[in-house]
Design a protein around this motif. Sequence first.
Motif, PDB file in Angstrom:
ATOM      1  N   ARG A  47       0.636  -1.251   0.088  1.00 32.27           N
ATOM      2  CA  ARG A  47       0.045  -0.029  -0.102  1.00 32.27           C
ATOM      3  C   ARG A  47       0.902   1.384   0.040  1.00 32.27           C
ATOM      4  N   THR A  48       1.913   1.297   0.852  1.00 33.57           N
ATOM      5  CA  THR A  48       2.904   2.443   0.842  1.00 33.57           C
ATOM      6  C   THR A  48       3.524   2.499  -0.560  1.00 33.57           C
ATOM      7  N   TYR A  51       0.810   4.273  -2.639  1.00 31.86           N
ATOM      8  CA  TYR A  51       0.651   5.385  -2.117  1.00 31.86           C
ATOM      9  C   TYR A  51       1.640   6.491  -2.600  1.00 31.86           C
ATOM     10  N   HIS A  52       3.080   6.139  -2.767  1.00 32.93           N
ATOM     11  CA  HIS A  52       4.067   7.062  -3.372  1.00 32.93           C
ATOM     12  C   HIS A  52       3.821   7.073  -4.887  1.00 32.93           C
ATOM     13  N   ILE A  75      11.154   3.065   2.455  1.00 33.59           N
ATOM     14  CA  ILE A  75      10.238   2.572   3.377  1.00 33.59           C
ATOM     15  C   ILE A  75      10.893   2.132   4.894  1.00 33.59           C
ATOM     16  N   MET A  86       3.825   2.748   9.166  1.00 35.09           N
ATOM     17  CA  MET A  86       4.447   2.755   7.675  1.00 35.09           C
ATOM     18  C   MET A  86       5.013   4.182   7.426  1.00 35.09           C
ATOM     19  N   LEU A  88       6.886   6.669   5.074  1.00 35.20           N
ATOM     20  CA  LEU A  88       7.507   6.780   3.630  1.00 35.20           C
ATOM     21  C   LEU A  88       8.209   8.087   3.498  1.00 35.20           C
ATOM     22  N   ASP A  92       4.710   9.558   8.037  1.00 36.62           N
ATOM     23  CA  ASP A  92       4.086   8.509   8.539  1.00 36.62           C
ATOM     24  C   ASP A  92       2.711   8.420   7.721  1.00 36.62           C
ATOM     25  N   VAL A  93       2.524   7.420   6.943  1.00 34.23           N
ATOM     26  CA  VAL A  93       1.340   7.110   6.011  1.00 34.23           C
ATOM     27  C   VAL A  93       0.416   6.150   6.507  1.00 34.23           C
ATOM     28  N   THR A  94       0.727   5.682   7.806  1.00 36.42           N
ATOM     29  CA  THR A  94       0.038   4.434   8.254  1.00 36.42           C
ATOM     30  C   THR A  94      -1.741   4.550   7.877  1.00 36.42           C
ATOM     31  N   ILE A  97      -2.838   5.211   4.004  1.00 32.87           N
ATOM     32  CA  ILE A  97      -2.757   4.155   3.213  1.00 32.87           C
ATOM     33  C   ILE A  97      -4.225   3.252   3.134  1.00 32.87           C
TER      34      ILE A  97
END
Length: 232
Positions: A47-48, A51-52, A75, A86, A88, A92-94, A97
Motif C-alpha cells: 500500500r505504501t 501511495y507513493h 520505506i 509505515m 514513507l 508516517d502514512v499508516t 494508505i
Amino acid sequence: MNEQNMNQTPCIAVAIDGPAGAGKSTIARRVAQELGFLYVDTGAIYRTVGYHMSLMGIGPKDKDGIERCIDDVNIEIVYQDGVQHMILNGQDVTELIRTPEMSMMASGVSAQPCVRAYLLDMQRQLARTHNVVMDGRDIGTVVLPHAQVKVYLTASAEVRADRRWKELTAKGEQVRFEDVYTDVVKRDEQDMNRKIAPLKCADDAELLDCSYLTVDQVVAEVKEIIRRKTAQ
Ligand code: DC
C-alpha cells in the motif's frame, strides 16, 4: 523491536496468506500479540508503494513509471506500542494508505516484478531476526517458503465484503456495499491471476475457512496449528 536475534535459536515464522478481507490482519495481530511474536502486515508495505506512485501521478499499470520511481521509495517500518507504522520518505502514512483507492492501487502495483523484487529482502530480513507472524498473499509460497507454519485463511466473497464494508463505515467512510463487494472480487481476480507470486494456497499450508467462525475461534485454531507444527 525485541532482541530475539541475540540468541542463536532459529526464528519461528508463521505465514498467513489469503484473499482481501479474510481477516488475516486481525488474526495475525492477535496471534502475534499472544505469542510475543512480531506482527508484519506486508499488505501495508505494498500500500505504501502504491501511495507513493499515486503521489507521483503514476498509475498501477504504468510499468515504466513504476520502474523509474521505485528506487525513490524509502520505506521504514516502525513499531509503536506493538502497532506497525509505515514511514514513507520520512512521513508516517499508516492511516493514509487505508482507503479503498489505496487497496486497488496496492493490488495493481504489486503485480509489477520490480516492486516485488524491491520488497522481498525487507520482508525476509524481518523474519531472519524475529519470530514473526507475517500476513500477505505470497508469504508461504515465495517470501518464506520454509516457514514452519503456513495458514491459508479464507472466507466467502460476501462475508469478506461485508466485513470490509463494516470496517470502512465504522471509520465514517461513505461506501456502498455493492462497491466494496465489486472491489473484493476484482482484487481476488488481480491477486490470484497475476504472473508473479499470485495468491494461492501453498501445498503445505493449512486451509482455514473462517466464514462462520468468530475471531476467538480462528485465533485458537491458528495457535493450535502453531503448537502442533512447532512441537514436531
Ligand atoms: O492485505 P492488503 O489488503 O492490505 O493488501 C493490499 C494489496 O497488496 C493486495 O491486494 C495485494 C498486495 N499484496 C501482495 O501482492 N502481496 C502481499 N504479500 C501482500 C499484499
